[in-house]
Design an enzyme around this catalytic site. Structure first.
Site, PDB file in Angstrom:
ATOM      1  N   GLU A   4     -26.154  20.575 -15.992  1.00 46.73           N
ATOM      2  CA  GLU A   4     -27.161  20.768 -14.934  1.00 46.73           C
ATOM      3  C   GLU A   4     -28.078  19.551 -14.808  1.00 46.73           C
ATOM      4  OE1 GLU A   4     -30.839  22.353 -15.502  1.00 46.73           O
ATOM      5  OE2 GLU A   4     -30.457  23.277 -17.446  1.00 46.73           O
ATOM      6  N   LYS A  65     -36.381  20.923  -6.986  1.00 42.31           N
ATOM      7  CA  LYS A  65     -35.734  21.849  -7.920  1.00 42.31           C
ATOM      8  C   LYS A  65     -34.980  22.869  -7.070  1.00 42.31           C
ATOM      9  CE  LYS A  65     -36.860  25.468 -11.305  1.00 42.31           C
ATOM     10  NZ  LYS A  65     -37.939  26.086 -12.113  1.00 42.31           N
ATOM     11  N   VAL A  88     -29.749  26.189 -13.655  1.00 39.99           N
ATOM     12  CA  VAL A  88     -28.565  26.831 -14.243  1.00 39.99           C
ATOM     13  C   VAL A  88     -27.876  27.701 -13.183  1.00 39.99           C
ATOM     14  CG1 VAL A  88     -27.797  28.572 -15.916  1.00 39.99           C
ATOM     15  CG2 VAL A  88     -29.392  26.770 -16.621  1.00 39.99           C
ATOM     16  N   ASP A 120     -41.390  37.959 -12.347  1.00 36.81           N
ATOM     17  CA  ASP A 120     -40.765  36.638 -12.447  1.00 36.81           C
ATOM     18  C   ASP A 120     -39.564  36.705 -13.391  1.00 36.81           C
ATOM     19  OD1 ASP A 120     -40.055  34.017 -12.590  1.00 36.81           O
ATOM     20  OD2 ASP A 120     -42.059  33.262 -13.030  1.00 36.81           O
ATOM     21  N   SER A 122     -35.759  34.891 -13.737  1.00 35.97           N
ATOM     22  CA  SER A 122     -34.984  33.765 -13.219  1.00 35.97           C
ATOM     23  C   SER A 122     -33.695  34.218 -12.531  1.00 35.97           C
ATOM     24  CB  SER A 122     -34.633  32.812 -14.355  1.00 35.97           C
ATOM     25  OG  SER A 122     -33.810  31.768 -13.872  1.00 35.97           O
ATOM     26  N   ALA A 123     -33.342  33.511 -11.457  1.00 39.20           N
ATOM     27  CA  ALA A 123     -32.064  33.739 -10.775  1.00 39.20           C
ATOM     28  C   ALA A 123     -30.883  33.364 -11.675  1.00 39.20           C
ATOM     29  CB  ALA A 123     -32.021  32.923  -9.479  1.00 39.20           C
ATOM     30  N   ASP A 124     -31.163  32.687 -12.790  1.00 39.16           N
ATOM     31  CA  ASP A 124     -30.083  32.339 -13.732  1.00 39.16           C
ATOM     32  C   ASP A 124     -29.336  33.589 -14.198  1.00 39.16           C
ATOM     33  OD1 ASP A 124     -31.093  29.789 -13.528  1.00 39.16           O
ATOM     34  OD2 ASP A 124     -31.694  29.611 -15.630  1.00 39.16           O
ATOM     35  N   LYS A 141     -35.274  29.888 -22.742  1.00 39.11           N
ATOM     36  CA  LYS A 141     -36.454  29.085 -23.048  1.00 39.11           C
ATOM     37  C   LYS A 141     -37.458  29.907 -23.841  1.00 39.11           C
ATOM     38  CE  LYS A 141     -36.773  28.710 -18.777  1.00 39.11           C
ATOM     39  NZ  LYS A 141     -37.303  28.568 -17.429  1.00 39.11           N
TER      40      LYS A 141
HETATM   41  N1  PSU Z   1     -34.721  25.296 -20.024  1.00 35.55           N
HETATM   42  C1  PSU Z   1     -35.224  24.129 -20.492  1.00 35.55           C
HETATM   43  N2  PSU Z   1     -35.506  23.151 -19.594  1.00 35.55           N
HETATM   44  C2  PSU Z   1     -35.300  23.323 -18.254  1.00 35.55           C
HETATM   45  C3  PSU Z   1     -34.765  24.555 -17.792  1.00 35.55           C
HETATM   46  C4  PSU Z   1     -34.495  25.498 -18.714  1.00 35.55           C
HETATM   47  O1  PSU Z   1     -35.434  23.976 -21.680  1.00 35.55           O
HETATM   48  O2  PSU Z   1     -35.573  22.410 -17.489  1.00 35.55           O
HETATM   49  C5  PSU Z   1     -34.500  24.752 -16.330  1.00 35.55           C
HETATM   50  C6  PSU Z   1     -33.029  25.171 -16.108  1.00 35.55           C
HETATM   51  O3  PSU Z   1     -32.504  24.391 -15.068  1.00 35.55           O
HETATM   52  C7  PSU Z   1     -33.146  26.619 -15.697  1.00 35.55           C
HETATM   53  C8  PSU Z   1     -34.460  26.613 -14.964  1.00 35.55           C
HETATM   54  O4  PSU Z   1     -32.077  27.045 -14.878  1.00 35.55           O
HETATM   55  O5  PSU Z   1     -35.284  25.809 -15.786  1.00 35.55           O
HETATM   56  C9  PSU Z   1     -35.019  28.001 -14.779  1.00 35.55           C
HETATM   57  O6  PSU Z   1     -36.090  27.947 -13.891  1.00 35.55           O
HETATM   58  P1  PSU Z   1     -36.702  29.304 -13.314  1.00 35.55           P
HETATM   59  O7  PSU Z   1     -37.311  29.992 -14.499  1.00 35.55           O
HETATM   60  O8  PSU Z   1     -37.705  28.865 -12.286  1.00 35.55           O
HETATM   61  O9  PSU Z   1     -35.557  30.058 -12.712  1.00 35.55           O
HETATM   62 MN    MN Z   2     -39.047  32.117 -11.896  1.00 38.17          MN
END
Ligand code: PSU
Ligand code: MN
Length: 283
Positions: A4, A65, A88, A120, A122-124, A141
């Site tokens: 990614e 992003k 991701v 909140d 994540s869409a992951d 994370k």
């Molecule tokens: N974990 C990390 N560093 C990052 C991310 C995750 O240690 O930069 C990034 C990844 O790309 C993950 C995204 O898909 O953060 C998730 O963001 P959000 O919570 O806004 O969906």
């Molecule tokens: Mn989010």
């Protein structure tokens, strides 16, 4: 093997971000696979960013992003949609479309702490359920609610596989105290599960603990995480900006320890993922 780009553009500080992007690609080649860093550039999905593009992702200001919700709007911008780093979720979707079955990252997004109020999530997580790709990570994370993230993965039917561990790794720490439902002890075993799961049209998560020598003690970071969360709340940070903000704060408060750990686990995950990709290719 997919990699990614949000971690390059928004997850790691300069100049370590570009250095790490190159090191991670090197690990993949070293283990006998072909790396393809994924991003969005000039109105196109890019599978296999050139070294010049890696440099732009790492050093340009204002790289977007791009998560799954942003893909179509971002690509439709004319004349030039600019440069986008994929999360991701977006990376898994693009990898699947390109026929890539394995993808390495650091930590996935998941259920944020306080999600019962903010919603909140994540869409992951949804991408893992719907894209036939193996995602190799060191867990979610650390700023997230790991127990609730595991619950959501169960709801979505995503197999969470511990790689030589019975516990969900906690990113900088090797253990979280949370048991995972399945375990494998080598890449071949992961590949056997992957063949069956990907053929179902769905993805899976392989969780690899950070190497012992680079791990940070569990608990030590909790105070710093709480402070970062409070700062995000006070600054009114919302949505997709939350993750980069928290990671930035943590990097500052831990004076580089978290950064070294992050790089070590990214390299390690890339190596394990390359071994799984190699095993899958030989099946
Ligand atoms: N974990 C990390 N560093 C990052 C991310 C995750 O240690 O930069 C990034 C990844 O790309 C993950 C995204 O898909 O953060 C998730 O963001 P959000 O919570 O806004 O969906
Ligand atoms: Mn989010």
């Amino acid at each position: 093997m997919a990699l990614e780009s949000t971690v390059i553009a928004h997850g790691l500080p300069r100049p370590r971000n570009l250095e790490t992007a190159r090191l991670v690609e090197h690990e993949v080649r070293d283990a006998g696979a072909v790396p393809a860093t994924i991003c969005v550039a000039g109105g196109m999905l890019v599978v296999g960013a050139s070294d010049a593009l890696l440099g732009r992702l790492a050093n340009e200001n204002g790289v977007a992003k791009v998560s799954t919700r942003d893909l179509a709007p971002f690509l439709a911008r004319v004349p030039d949609s600019g440069l986008g780093a994929t999360t991701v979720a977006a990376t898994a979707e693009i990898a699947a479309r390109a026929g890539i079955e394995v993808f390495a990252t650091g930590g996935i997004g998941g259920v944020h702490r306080g999600a019962e109020h903010t919603m909140d999530v994540s869409a992951d997580l949804r991408a893992l359920a719907t894209q036939p790709v193996v995602v190799v990570c060191a867990g979610a994370k650390l700023v997230l609610d790991l127990a609730h993230t595991l619950e959501q993965l169960e709801t979505l039917g995503v197999p969470v596989i511990g790689y030589r561990t019975d516990e969900l790794p906690a990113f900088y720490a090797r253990s979280s105290g949370l048991p995972v439902p399945h375990r494998v002890d080598d890449a071949a075993a992961a590949a056997r599960i992957a063949r069956l799961q990907l053929d179902r049209g769905a993805g899976m998560l392989v969780c690899v603990p950070i190497p012992e020598a680079s791990a940070l003690p569990r608990g030590e970071l909790e105070r710093e995480i709480d402070a970062a969360l409070a700062a995000a709340d006070a600054a009114g940070v919302r949505g997709g900006d939350v993750t980069p903000f928290l990671l930035g704060r943590l990097g500052e408060s831990s004076s580089g320890r978290t950064l070294d750990a992050n790089v070590a686990l990214l390299r390690n995950n890339a190596r394990v993922a390359a071994e799984i990709a190699t095993a899958l290719a030989g099946m």
